[in-house]
Design a protein around this motif. Structure first.
Motif, PDB file in Angstrom:
ATOM      1  N   ILE A   3       0.842  -1.196   0.000  1.00 15.32           N
ATOM      2  CA  ILE A   3       0.000   0.000   0.000  1.00 15.32           C
ATOM      3  C   ILE A   3       0.880   1.249   0.000  1.00 15.32           C
ATOM      4  CG2 ILE A   3      -1.853   1.214   1.179  1.00 15.32           C
ATOM      5  CD1 ILE A   3      -2.593  -1.591   0.132  1.00 15.32           C
ATOM      6  N   ASP A   4       0.620   2.149  -0.957  1.00 18.68           N
ATOM      7  CA  ASP A   4       1.393   3.392  -0.962  1.00 18.68           C
ATOM      8  C   ASP A   4       0.746   4.408  -0.028  1.00 18.68           C
ATOM      9  OD1 ASP A   4      -0.748   4.677  -2.304  1.00 18.68           O
ATOM     10  OD2 ASP A   4       0.089   4.186  -4.260  1.00 18.68           O
ATOM     11  N   GLY A  87       8.574 -15.208  12.415  1.00 16.03           N
ATOM     12  CA  GLY A  87       8.233 -16.521  12.960  1.00 16.03           C
ATOM     13  C   GLY A  87       6.748 -16.816  12.903  1.00 16.03           C
ATOM     14  N   LEU A  88       5.919 -15.786  12.715  1.00 18.11           N
ATOM     15  CA  LEU A  88       4.467 -15.982  12.625  1.00 18.11           C
ATOM     16  C   LEU A  88       3.980 -16.118  11.189  1.00 18.11           C
ATOM     17  CD1 LEU A  88       3.236 -13.368  15.277  1.00 18.11           C
ATOM     18  CD2 LEU A  88       3.042 -15.860  15.442  1.00 18.11           C
ATOM     19  N   ALA A  89       4.887 -16.033  10.231  1.00 15.98           N
ATOM     20  CA  ALA A  89       4.478 -16.033   8.821  1.00 15.98           C
ATOM     21  C   ALA A  89       3.776 -17.326   8.413  1.00 15.98           C
ATOM     22  CB  ALA A  89       5.693 -15.790   7.932  1.00 15.98           C
ATOM     23  N   THR A  90       4.309 -18.471   8.807  1.00 17.36           N
ATOM     24  CA  THR A  90       3.717 -19.750   8.417  1.00 17.36           C
ATOM     25  C   THR A  90       2.317 -19.909   9.005  1.00 17.36           C
ATOM     26  OG1 THR A  90       5.900 -20.792   8.251  1.00 17.36           O
ATOM     27  CG2 THR A  90       3.999 -22.255   8.471  1.00 17.36           C
ATOM     28  N   ALA A  91       2.180 -19.570  10.292  1.00 18.52           N
ATOM     29  CA  ALA A  91       0.874 -19.691  10.945  1.00 18.52           C
ATOM     30  C   ALA A  91      -0.128 -18.728  10.321  1.00 18.52           C
ATOM     31  CB  ALA A  91       1.014 -19.422  12.437  1.00 18.52           C
ATOM     32  N   THR A  92       0.324 -17.533   9.984  1.00 24.48           N
ATOM     33  CA  THR A  92      -0.570 -16.546   9.368  1.00 24.48           C
ATOM     34  C   THR A  92      -1.049 -17.027   8.002  1.00 24.48           C
ATOM     35  OG1 THR A  92       0.604 -14.758  10.511  1.00 24.48           O
ATOM     36  CG2 THR A  92      -0.790 -14.135   8.646  1.00 24.48           C
ATOM     37  N   ALA A  93      -0.124 -17.578   7.208  1.00 28.23           N
ATOM     38  CA  ALA A  93      -0.491 -18.087   5.884  1.00 28.23           C
ATOM     39  C   ALA A  93      -1.523 -19.203   6.000  1.00 28.23           C
ATOM     40  CB  ALA A  93       0.758 -18.582   5.159  1.00 28.23           C
ATOM     41  N   ALA A  94      -1.355 -20.061   7.001  1.00 24.61           N
ATOM     42  CA  ALA A  94      -2.301 -21.161   7.198  1.00 24.61           C
ATOM     43  C   ALA A  94      -3.685 -20.637   7.548  1.00 24.61           C
ATOM     44  CB  ALA A  94      -1.785 -22.086   8.303  1.00 24.61           C
ATOM     45  N   GLY A 115      11.619 -10.230   3.817  1.00 26.80           N
ATOM     46  CA  GLY A 115      11.174 -10.992   4.976  1.00 26.80           C
ATOM     47  C   GLY A 115       9.891 -11.744   4.687  1.00 26.80           C
ATOM     48  N   LYS A 116       9.634 -12.779   5.455  1.00 29.97           N
ATOM     49  CA  LYS A 116       8.493 -13.662   5.203  1.00 29.97           C
ATOM     50  C   LYS A 116       7.155 -12.952   5.374  1.00 29.97           C
ATOM     51  CE  LYS A 116      10.976 -17.871   6.572  1.00 29.97           C
ATOM     52  NZ  LYS A 116      11.002 -18.994   7.541  1.00 29.97           N
ATOM     53  N   LEU A 117       7.029 -12.145   6.421  1.00 28.63           N
ATOM     54  CA  LEU A 117       5.752 -11.467   6.650  1.00 28.63           C
ATOM     55  C   LEU A 117       5.446 -10.477   5.539  1.00 28.63           C
ATOM     56  CD1 LEU A 117       5.637 -10.751  10.504  1.00 28.63           C
ATOM     57  CD2 LEU A 117       4.055 -12.174   9.180  1.00 28.63           C
ATOM     58  N   ARG A 118       6.447  -9.679   5.143  1.00 25.65           N
ATOM     59  CA  ARG A 118       6.214  -8.700   4.084  1.00 25.65           C
ATOM     60  C   ARG A 118       5.896  -9.386   2.762  1.00 25.65           C
ATOM     61  NH1 ARG A 118      10.255  -3.624   3.971  1.00 25.65           N
ATOM     62  NH2 ARG A 118       8.975  -3.305   2.110  1.00 25.65           N
ATOM     63  N   GLU A 122       2.368  -8.752   0.893  1.00 29.21           N
ATOM     64  CA  GLU A 122       2.442  -8.058  -0.395  1.00 29.21           C
ATOM     65  C   GLU A 122       2.053  -8.933  -1.575  1.00 29.21           C
ATOM     66  OE1 GLU A 122       6.369  -6.402  -0.526  1.00 29.21           O
ATOM     67  OE2 GLU A 122       6.046  -5.151   1.254  1.00 29.21           O
ATOM     68  N   SER A 123       1.995 -10.247  -1.361  1.00 29.99           N
ATOM     69  CA  SER A 123       1.703 -11.159  -2.480  1.00 29.99           C
ATOM     70  C   SER A 123       0.231 -11.551  -2.573  1.00 29.99           C
ATOM     71  CB  SER A 123       2.545 -12.431  -2.345  1.00 29.99           C
ATOM     72  OG  SER A 123       2.194 -13.154  -1.171  1.00 29.99           O
ATOM     73  N   ARG A 124      -0.544 -11.266  -1.525  1.00 32.59           N
ATOM     74  CA  ARG A 124      -1.938 -11.703  -1.512  1.00 32.59           C
ATOM     75  C   ARG A 124      -2.887 -10.519  -1.736  1.00 32.59           C
ATOM     76  NH1 ARG A 124      -3.076 -16.844   1.388  1.00 32.59           N
ATOM     77  NH2 ARG A 124      -5.203 -16.006   1.414  1.00 32.59           N
ATOM     78  N   PRO A 125      -3.932 -10.703  -2.536  1.00 35.42           N
ATOM     79  CA  PRO A 125      -4.888  -9.606  -2.785  1.00 35.42           C
ATOM     80  C   PRO A 125      -5.764  -9.296  -1.574  1.00 35.42           C
ATOM     81  CG  PRO A 125      -5.622 -11.618  -3.859  1.00 35.42           C
ATOM     82  CD  PRO A 125      -4.244 -11.899  -3.349  1.00 35.42           C
ATOM     83  N   ASP A 126      -5.849 -10.220  -0.603  1.00 38.32           N
ATOM     84  CA  ASP A 126      -6.678  -9.979   0.580  1.00 38.32           C
ATOM     85  C   ASP A 126      -5.864  -9.448   1.757  1.00 38.32           C
ATOM     86  OD1 ASP A 126      -5.218 -12.225   1.199  1.00 38.32           O
ATOM     87  OD2 ASP A 126      -6.943 -13.483   1.755  1.00 38.32           O
TER      88      ASP A 126
END
Length: 337
Positions: A3-4, A87-94, A115-118, A122-126
């Motif tokens: 988001i800009d 460290g929360l990226a995998t759980a968030t994706a799930a 980084g994993k969270l960014r 940034e890769s998901r439309p939701d």
């Protein structure tokens, strides 16, 4: 989705369009403000126990449970996570791949671009990734004016320019100063330069002002004392750099006018806002200590100092002390010459 700056307001105003909002960057006050605004918009309040789950760092192990829980009153749940890490990226994706519809709002500090969270946000439309960095210049002016307008308070351009040059970098500190000014002005009131000087003059920003003025005139001991007072009251080294740059700019303007043939008094009258009467002697001593070329060099070194303070892991307070000490030493030598 990244988001800009221009689209942040739309994101904060439409929480139903998102499942995951990542707030990251160096301005912790701005991050907290955005998180609170989004939570209130989505859940109606910040402390509804049925719709808002606030997870501090020690609560991260409960993230899966809270993010997949159903709201007891049928509304949408908000899971507000503080001190988020990769460290929360995998759980968030799930959670995002599951059918649950909780809104995840995650506060994080400075995160690497890869980084994993960014990457996830940034890769998901939701999902939305919002960088929160200290505002400056026109952006900070616009924010201060907007905050005052929310309180139905006006401010003159002269007062706004002086105020912005002395505010710290953190959004929480900026809002605290604006709230103090709003109380002073009252609803439908207008703030002038004199009003702002009265309200802000006894705060850490005044100490920063004192430290910069004393350093620029060559008073090392006085500058050290004023700087330590400012730092103890929460002043940010980046704010010190900005006040220094503003002071240098005004000195350069007067020096240039003098070189064009104006008297010192005439040249100083061209400044807007004018030099505060209690600072006029200090300002003139700085004029005696610095040449136009030396001021230009100092402005470049101060910009370098500000950039160094913004680097992750920098010893910004030590850099600040060293920079002002160097300014004072050079000014003292200039006055002796």
């Amino acid at each position: 989705m990244k988001i800009d700056t221009r689209s942040i307001g739309k994101v904060l105003g439409t929480p139903d369009a998102w499942r995951f909002v990542l707030l990251h960057g160096d301005d912790s006050g701005l991050i907290r403000e955005y998180a609170a605004s989004l939570t209130k918009k989505a859940a109606g309040s910040l402390d509804d126990p049925f719709r808002v789950s606030l997870l501090a760092r020690d609560d991260h192990p409960r993230f899966d449970e809270e993010a997949t829980a159903l709201s007891l009153d049928g509304g949408r749940r908000v899971v507000w996570v503080r001190e988020g890490t990769d460290g929360l990226a995998t759980a968030t994706a799930a959670v995002l791949d599951s059918p649950c519809n909780s809104l995840i709002i995650m506060e994080a500090g400075a995160l690497p671009a890869r980084g994993k969270l960014r990457k996830l946000a940034e890769s998901r439309p939701d999902s939305a990734s919002i960088g929160c960095y200290p505002e400056e210049g026109r952006a900070l002016e616009a924010s201060v004016r907007r905050m005052l307008e929310e309180q139905r308070v006006r401010i003159t351009s002269e007062a706004l320019g002086w105020l912005v040059g002395r505010l710290g970098a953190d959004r929480a500190g900026v809002r605290n100063e604006v709230e103090k000014l709003s109380l002073y002005a009252g609803e439908n009131g207008e703030l002038t330069l004199e009003d702002v000087l009265v309200c802000i003059g006894d705060s850490g920003s005044a100490s920063v002002d004192d430290a910069v003025f004393l350093a620029m005139e060559g008073d090392r001991a006085g500058a050290d004392l004023a700087l330590e007072r400012a730092l103890s009251e929460g002043a940010n080294p980046v704010a010190v750099a900005r006040v220094t740059l503003g002071h240098i700019s005004r000195l350069r303007r007067v020096k240039a006018e003098i070189e064009r043939g104006q008297t010192r008094a005439e040249a100083m009258k061209t400044l807007r806002p004018p030099v505060f009467f209690k600072k006029q002697q200090s300002f003139e001593r700085a004029l005696d200590a610095w040449s136009l070329a030396a001021l230009l060099d100092l402005a470049q070194r101060t910009q370098t100092f500000e950039f160094a303070c913004k680097q992750t892991g920098s010893m910004d307070v030590l850099l600040c002390r060293r920079h002002l000490a160097g300014i004072a030493a050079k000014a003292a030598a200039g006055r002796r010459r």
